[in-house]
Each structure stands twice: as structure tokens, then as C-alpha cells.
Design an enzyme around this catalytic site. Structure first.
Site, short mmCIF file in Angstrom:
data_model
loop_
_atom_site.label_atom_id
_atom_site.label_comp_id
_atom_site.label_asym_id
_atom_site.label_seq_id
_atom_site.Cartn_x
_atom_site.Cartn_y
_atom_site.Cartn_z
N GLY A 1 -1.05 -4.13 9.11
CA GLY A 1 -1.37 -2.78 8.66
C GLY A 1 -2.76 -2.74 8.05
O GLY A 1 -3.41 -3.78 7.86
N LEU A 2 -3.23 -1.56 7.72
CA LEU A 2 -4.54 -1.39 7.10
C LEU A 2 -4.62 -2.14 5.77
O LEU A 2 -3.58 -2.39 5.14
CB LEU A 2 -4.82 0.09 6.86
CG LEU A 2 -5.08 0.98 8.09
CD1 LEU A 2 -5.05 2.44 7.67
CD2 LEU A 2 -6.42 0.61 8.73
N GLY B 1 0.14 -2.14 1.71
CA GLY B 1 1.34 -2.64 1.04
C GLY B 1 1.90 -3.92 1.61
O GLY B 1 3.01 -4.34 1.26
N LYS B 2 1.14 -4.58 2.48
CA LYS B 2 1.63 -5.78 3.16
C LYS B 2 2.06 -6.88 2.20
O LYS B 2 3.18 -7.40 2.27
CB LYS B 2 0.55 -6.32 4.11
CG LYS B 2 0.21 -5.39 5.26
CD LYS B 2 -0.81 -6.00 6.19
CE LYS B 2 -2.12 -6.29 5.51
NZ LYS B 2 -2.76 -5.08 4.95
N THR B 3 1.16 -7.27 1.31
CA THR B 3 1.45 -8.39 0.40
C THR B 3 2.62 -8.07 -0.53
O THR B 3 3.53 -8.90 -0.71
CB THR B 3 0.20 -8.75 -0.43
OG1 THR B 3 -0.85 -9.18 0.45
CG2 THR B 3 0.50 -9.86 -1.42
N SER C 1 -4.53 -8.29 10.71
CA SER C 1 -4.42 -8.53 12.16
C SER C 1 -4.59 -7.22 12.94
O SER C 1 -3.65 -6.74 13.57
CB SER C 1 -3.09 -9.20 12.52
OG SER C 1 -2.00 -8.57 11.89
#
Length: 241
Positions: free
Chosen positions: A79-80, A84-86, A152
């Protein structure tokens, strides 16, 4: 994958023999009425059976028949920046660890600190993701599952990950640029807008949305807790049974 140690096997044997020896002593005493004979029989039996039990356990540890291999999986968060990925990946990792399965957490920030000279061009990013995929591949050979979080942004690198690792679960955390800017505690979006950061995803570089993600979560509409729950339930339903 967990391996039973010799010490654990011995302690298990001792704890069981305490129960079994007490039973033997009681039975011998009831039949013969001699406490000394009952105790001697119980002690002798315990020593012999502890040794036999240990040997029996060691032999079965080496026999593969009847063992079920833990099939590893890889959860790939994309995602951008600041989508909120981490945060969500950390939460998912914490919940899955409760299932007592071999699991490792891999985050882009940690990897870039280890390999600081990684660039941000398309070629550099793709090369970097290939390294991560190889790392995941190696862990999977040892039955270790992974929770990875990387921007990614390019479809070819995500396709490469899917090809290299097994049971790859792509989680696309969908968010708009304005929301990501509001979460920007580091000020990286502002720097990118001023031209201080080159090849910044969403500003001076593209983010190619996944077309075949297993899970899509709009983080502007779903809370962190609900997102974590949704992902964990998916993994439990499909890979941890």
C-alpha cells in the site's frame, strides 16, 4: 518448528514415573503386605522405565511416519506510504503468534536499516523485493511463516514474490493520498512535495494497485482492530487448521 529436547523428555519421564511408581508400590503392598518390597520394586521399575521411555522417545523423534508438516504461508502487506501497513502487520503478527506457530516479522524499515544503500528507482526497488522474497523462501523451507510489510508499488515485483514463495497472501491496504498525509508524523510527504525526496510513491512515482489481492482493506473506512481481525480470520480459515 519445535523440537523436543532431551531435558524435556527426561522431565516428562520423571513426572510420569512418580505417578506410576506410587501406583506400583501400592499394588505390591496390597498383594504382599511388605512395604520394603513394595518400595524396592517401585524404585527399580522407575529407573528401568525412565531409561526405556527416553530411548523410546528418541527413536520416535527420528521416525517421520505420522508427522504432519506445518505448511508455511506469507502475508504480504502492500500500500501507499503511511497507509497503515506496519501498524496492522504488527497487530496481525501479535495475534498469530498466540497460535504457537513458527512465525517471523519482516518490515521494510528494518531491512533498509540493515542495507542502507538501497535506492528507490524502479530497478532498485524490484531488486530489493527479490531479496526479500528469497529470504521468505529460505524461511519457508524451514516451515517458518512470515508477515511482511513493504510498499512494493510495482506489479512485477509483487508477481515475482507470488512466484517465489508459497501460500502468498497479498493484503492491499487501500488509502488515498490525503489520508496518508494526515498520518504523516515524519513529514515525508511534505518533503516529497518540495522535491526533497525523489521517486516517492504516490507523489513522484506511481503505485500500481494490486488486481488480484487476497484481501483488500480500505483503511479510511475500517478501524485497525477490525482490519487485524479480518486478516487473522482469513489466515485461520485457510492456512491454520
Amino acid at each position: 518448528m519445535y523440537k523436543e529436547t532431551n531435558l524435556r523428555s527426561v522431565i516428562k519421564g520423571i513426572s510420569w514415573r512418580i505417578v506410576a511408581t506410587t501406583t506400583t508400590i501400592i499394588i505390591v503392598y496390597l498383594f504382599f503386605g511388605r512395604l520394603d518390597l513394595a518400595i524396592a520394586t517401585g524404585v527399580l521399575e522407575s529407573v528401568l522405565k525412565i531409561v526405556l521411555y527416553w530411548g523410546h522417545e528418541r527413536i520416535w523423534m527420528k521416525i517421520r511416519w505420522g508427522k504432519k508438516r506445518i505448511v508455511p504461508f506469507n502475508i504480504w502487506f502492500t500500500g501507499l506510504p503511511l497507509s497503515g501497513k506496519t501498524t496492522i502487520a504488527d497487530g496481525v503478527f501479535k495475534e498469530l503468534k498466540k497460535l504457537d506457530i513458527p512465525l517471523e516479522r519482516i518490515d521494510s524499515k528494518d531491512i533498509r536499516e540493515l542495507i542502507p544503500n538501497i535506492g528507490f528507482t524502479r530497478e532498485d526497488r524490484n531488486r530489493h523485493i527479490k531479496r526479500i522474497a528469497h529470504l521468505v523462501q529460505t524461511l519457508q523451507k524451514n516451515s517458518i511463516s512470515t508477515v511482511c510489510s513493504f510498499v512494493s508499488p510495482y506489479k512485477e515485483s509483487r508477481k515475482m514474490v507470488r512466484k517465489m514463495v508459497q501460500n502468498n497472501i497479498v493484503v492491499y491496504l487501500k488509502s488515498d493520498i490525503d489520508t496518508c498525509k494526515k498520518r504523516d508524523y515524519k513529514g515525508v510527504y511534505e518533503k516529497a512535495l518540495r522535491g526533497e525526496l525523489q521517486n516517492f510513491t504516490g507523489i513522484s512515482d506511481v503505485y500500481e494497485e494490486p488486481q488480484h489481492a487476497e484481501i483488500v482493506i480500505d483503511t479510511t473506512k475500517i478501524s485497525i482492530d477490525k482490519a487485524i481481525k479480518k486478516i487473522v480470520e482469513y489466515v485461520k480459515g485457510n492456512y491454520v487448521k
